[in-house]
Design a protein around this motif. Sequence first.
Motif, PDB file in Angstrom:
ATOM      1  N   ARG A 111       3.459  24.845  -5.385  1.00  0.00           N
ATOM      2  CA  ARG A 111       4.522  25.703  -4.732  1.00  0.00           C
ATOM      3  C   ARG A 111       4.940  26.792  -5.354  1.00  0.00           C
ATOM      4  NH1 ARG A 111       9.499  21.983  -3.790  1.00  0.00           N
ATOM      5  NH2 ARG A 111       9.918  23.819  -2.380  1.00  0.00           N
ATOM      6  N   VAL A 112       4.712  26.720  -6.773  1.00  0.00           N
ATOM      7  CA  VAL A 112       4.868  28.111  -7.546  1.00  0.00           C
ATOM      8  C   VAL A 112       3.965  28.986  -7.171  1.00  0.00           C
ATOM      9  CG1 VAL A 112       4.869  29.042 -10.165  1.00  0.00           C
ATOM     10  CG2 VAL A 112       5.902  26.512  -9.573  1.00  0.00           C
ATOM     11  N   LEU A 113       2.670  28.764  -7.168  1.00  0.00           N
ATOM     12  CA  LEU A 113       1.707  29.579  -7.070  1.00  0.00           C
ATOM     13  C   LEU A 113       1.817  30.387  -5.485  1.00  0.00           C
ATOM     14  CD1 LEU A 113      -1.647  28.303  -8.552  1.00  0.00           C
ATOM     15  CD2 LEU A 113       0.232  29.506  -9.533  1.00  0.00           C
ATOM     16  N   GLU A 114       1.973  29.236  -4.633  1.00  0.00           N
ATOM     17  CA  GLU A 114       2.473  29.922  -3.167  1.00  0.00           C
ATOM     18  C   GLU A 114       3.430  30.845  -3.131  1.00  0.00           C
ATOM     19  OE1 GLU A 114       3.236  26.590  -0.785  1.00  0.00           O
ATOM     20  OE2 GLU A 114       1.114  25.748  -0.905  1.00  0.00           O
ATOM     21  N   ALA A 115       4.501  30.611  -3.905  1.00  0.00           N
ATOM     22  CA  ALA A 115       5.797  31.377  -3.982  1.00  0.00           C
ATOM     23  C   ALA A 115       5.234  32.985  -4.726  1.00  0.00           C
ATOM     24  CB  ALA A 115       6.931  30.873  -4.636  1.00  0.00           C
ATOM     25  N   LEU A 116       4.550  32.654  -5.727  1.00  0.00           N
ATOM     26  CA  LEU A 116       4.133  33.977  -6.453  1.00  0.00           C
ATOM     27  C   LEU A 116       3.293  34.783  -5.381  1.00  0.00           C
ATOM     28  CD1 LEU A 116       3.184  32.483  -9.955  1.00  0.00           C
ATOM     29  CD2 LEU A 116       5.148  34.169  -9.624  1.00  0.00           C
ATOM     30  N   ALA A 117       2.452  34.195  -4.806  1.00  0.00           N
ATOM     31  CA  ALA A 117       1.340  34.881  -3.902  1.00  0.00           C
ATOM     32  C   ALA A 117       2.608  35.769  -2.794  1.00  0.00           C
ATOM     33  CB  ALA A 117       0.586  33.934  -3.300  1.00  0.00           C
ATOM     34  N   ASP A 118       3.572  35.003  -2.356  1.00  0.00           N
ATOM     35  CA  ASP A 118       4.440  35.703  -1.258  1.00  0.00           C
ATOM     36  C   ASP A 118       4.921  36.759  -2.028  1.00  0.00           C
ATOM     37  OD1 ASP A 118       3.639  33.976   0.638  1.00  0.00           O
ATOM     38  OD2 ASP A 118       5.334  32.725   0.387  1.00  0.00           O
ATOM     39  N   ALA A 119       5.300  36.897  -3.217  1.00  0.00           N
ATOM     40  CA  ALA A 119       5.802  37.760  -4.250  1.00  0.00           C
ATOM     41  C   ALA A 119       5.060  38.777  -4.612  1.00  0.00           C
ATOM     42  CB  ALA A 119       6.716  37.170  -5.305  1.00  0.00           C
ATOM     43  N   GLY A 141       9.317  24.980 -11.904  1.00  0.00           N
ATOM     44  CA  GLY A 141       8.911  24.105 -10.872  1.00  0.00           C
ATOM     45  C   GLY A 141      10.045  23.857 -10.101  1.00  0.00           C
ATOM     46  N   SER A 142      11.245  24.025 -10.280  1.00  0.00           N
ATOM     47  CA  SER A 142      12.561  23.451  -9.773  1.00  0.00           C
ATOM     48  C   SER A 142      12.760  24.375  -8.818  1.00  0.00           C
ATOM     49  CB  SER A 142      13.619  23.637 -10.984  1.00  0.00           C
ATOM     50  OG  SER A 142      13.846  24.979 -11.223  1.00  0.00           O
ATOM     51  N   GLU A 143      13.478  23.896  -7.882  1.00  0.00           N
ATOM     52  CA  GLU A 143      14.067  24.858  -6.804  1.00  0.00           C
ATOM     53  C   GLU A 143      14.659  25.946  -7.014  1.00  0.00           C
ATOM     54  OE1 GLU A 143      13.260  23.995  -3.660  1.00  0.00           O
ATOM     55  OE2 GLU A 143      12.236  22.249  -4.021  1.00  0.00           O
ATOM     56  N   CYS A 144      15.390  25.744  -8.006  1.00  0.00           N
ATOM     57  CA  CYS A 144      16.272  27.245  -8.745  1.00  0.00           C
ATOM     58  C   CYS A 144      14.854  28.121  -9.154  1.00  0.00           C
ATOM     59  CB  CYS A 144      16.903  26.766  -9.957  1.00  0.00           C
ATOM     60  SG  CYS A 144      17.571  28.366 -10.721  1.00  0.00           S
ATOM     61  N   PHE A 145      13.756  27.768  -9.601  1.00  0.00           N
ATOM     62  CA  PHE A 145      12.669  28.413  -9.984  1.00  0.00           C
ATOM     63  C   PHE A 145      12.154  29.005  -9.014  1.00  0.00           C
ATOM     64  CE2 PHE A 145       8.580  29.561 -11.551  1.00  0.00           C
ATOM     65  CZ  PHE A 145       8.799  29.816 -13.174  1.00  0.00           C
ATOM     66  N   LEU A 146      11.822  28.267  -7.742  1.00  0.00           N
ATOM     67  CA  LEU A 146      11.134  28.759  -6.813  1.00  0.00           C
ATOM     68  C   LEU A 146      12.015  29.741  -6.010  1.00  0.00           C
ATOM     69  CD1 LEU A 146       9.923  25.298  -5.442  1.00  0.00           C
ATOM     70  CD2 LEU A 146       8.391  27.265  -6.196  1.00  0.00           C
ATOM     71  N   ALA A 147      13.336  29.557  -5.883  1.00  0.00           N
ATOM     72  CA  ALA A 147      14.146  30.524  -5.347  1.00  0.00           C
ATOM     73  C   ALA A 147      14.344  31.762  -6.108  1.00  0.00           C
ATOM     74  CB  ALA A 147      15.420  29.802  -5.336  1.00  0.00           C
ATOM     75  N   LEU A 148      13.973  31.802  -7.347  1.00  0.00           N
ATOM     76  CA  LEU A 148      14.016  32.739  -8.144  1.00  0.00           C
ATOM     77  C   LEU A 148      12.859  33.788  -8.082  1.00  0.00           C
ATOM     78  CD1 LEU A 148      15.463  34.507 -10.741  1.00  0.00           C
ATOM     79  CD2 LEU A 148      13.943  33.238 -12.279  1.00  0.00           C
ATOM     80  N   ILE A 149      11.748  33.116  -7.816  1.00  0.00           N
ATOM     81  CA  ILE A 149      10.614  33.782  -7.674  1.00  0.00           C
ATOM     82  C   ILE A 149      10.607  34.467  -6.201  1.00  0.00           C
ATOM     83  CG2 ILE A 149       8.251  33.623  -6.655  1.00  0.00           C
ATOM     84  CD1 ILE A 149       7.946  31.214  -8.836  1.00  0.00           C
ATOM     85  N   ARG A 150      11.241  34.027  -5.150  1.00  0.00           N
ATOM     86  CA  ARG A 150      11.420  34.522  -3.899  1.00  0.00           C
ATOM     87  C   ARG A 150      12.490  35.713  -4.062  1.00  0.00           C
ATOM     88  NH1 ARG A 150      10.852  29.079  -2.347  1.00  0.00           N
ATOM     89  NH2 ARG A 150      13.117  28.785  -2.534  1.00  0.00           N
ATOM     90  N   PRO A 188       8.896  42.392  -5.638  1.00  0.00           N
ATOM     91  CA  PRO A 188       7.808  41.895  -5.999  1.00  0.00           C
ATOM     92  C   PRO A 188       7.629  41.520  -7.343  1.00  0.00           C
ATOM     93  CG  PRO A 188       7.897  44.232  -5.916  1.00  0.00           C
ATOM     94  CD  PRO A 188       9.342  43.964  -5.379  1.00  0.00           C
ATOM     95  N   LEU A 189       6.654  40.648  -7.913  1.00  0.00           N
ATOM     96  CA  LEU A 189       6.443  40.427  -9.284  1.00  0.00           C
ATOM     97  C   LEU A 189       5.005  40.568  -9.574  1.00  0.00           C
ATOM     98  CD1 LEU A 189       8.147  36.907  -9.285  1.00  0.00           C
ATOM     99  CD2 LEU A 189       8.743  38.990 -10.793  1.00  0.00           C
ATOM    100  N   ASP A 190       4.698  41.365 -10.873  1.00  0.00           N
ATOM    101  CA  ASP A 190       3.236  41.670 -11.077  1.00  0.00           C
ATOM    102  C   ASP A 190       2.654  40.386 -11.987  1.00  0.00           C
ATOM    103  OD1 ASP A 190       3.146  44.366 -10.387  1.00  0.00           O
ATOM    104  OD2 ASP A 190       5.154  44.500 -11.539  1.00  0.00           O
ATOM    105  N   ILE A 191       3.472  39.750 -12.802  1.00  0.00           N
ATOM    106  CA  ILE A 191       2.789  38.713 -13.718  1.00  0.00           C
ATOM    107  C   ILE A 191       3.907  37.548 -14.027  1.00  0.00           C
ATOM    108  CG2 ILE A 191       3.237  39.877 -15.609  1.00  0.00           C
ATOM    109  CD1 ILE A 191       0.961  39.018 -17.039  1.00  0.00           C
TER     110      ILE A 191
END
Length: 317
Positions: free
Chosen positions: A110-118, A63-72, A76-79
């Motif tokens: 925010r995590v789920l939104e970033a995952l959806a974008d990925a 949930g940190s900004e670092c975590f969200l940036a890592l997702i972006r 693409p991510l699968d899981i």
Amino acid sequence: MMRVLLTGASSFTGAWFAKALAGRGCEVIAPLRSRLDAGDADRRSRLARIAGACRLIEACPFGSECFLALIRASRPLDILCHHGAKAGDHRDPALDPLAATVAHTRAIERVLEALADAGCRTLLLTGTVFEADEGRSDGPLAAVGAYGLAKTLTWHVFRYHADRSGLTLGKFVIASPFGPCEKPGLVRQLVTAWLGREVPTLCRPQLVRDHLQVQLLAAAYARFAHDLPERSDGCHRLTPSQFAEPLDRFAARLADSLSPRLGLPCRFRCAAPPEAADEPLVRLGLDPLRELVSDLDPEAAWDGYARALLESGNQSD
């Protein structure tokens, strides 16, 4: 290649899960709450063992900004495999279950939104049989301790958001894993005493618990995670079970399996009378592990465990 974002890789089971996922050909990206050199020697040893199997990202809590940036940056991510938890001892009286739940679910929208974008629409959460409504018991399936309550609350937060977002959600519920690099607990206390040529005392032999060889548990986890993105939306649960028996019977199994491999007597005694327990007499898994892992080889797992114990014993001499 399947791309996996795995939290909690520095834990005992998390390190084995990371290794098993990589063994199935997955690319594993593992954000850590703390720095690589933080924590005790056990944590640093586990990270050293998996450094070549996954990409470790230090100081990147959920949930940190670092975590969200890592997702972006990892699309693409699968899981998302959310295995990380603030505490793994369900008997810890100092654990604040609400604070732990907040840490486990921080910025989840925010995590789920970033995952959806990925491109990721699949979540896998690790649970415990000490949660409410999980596993088998001899009575009501209430949460056991603050840890069980924190994990219960975490699950309901994730399920709520997954349902709202139409995501595929899996839950892998574990009981009491043991094996190389294990965390402190009953099994580690027993084997540490045996390696020191001592005879330990089993204080609560009457409890009925479910112990699982961590190598085989990790194989079941990796298979479940690998197949989950192909399942339909909704909730899918797996609760492996292996040695579901009273603690005195399991301790005898442990001794019989390790004694010839370690070349030690591996004796123990039971407290008489046994200590009273402020937790359920019975708490077990549901799904036989032998049905979840096609190439189940318990003897090889015992061999690997004994080798690890002998190596650690030699290193400490």
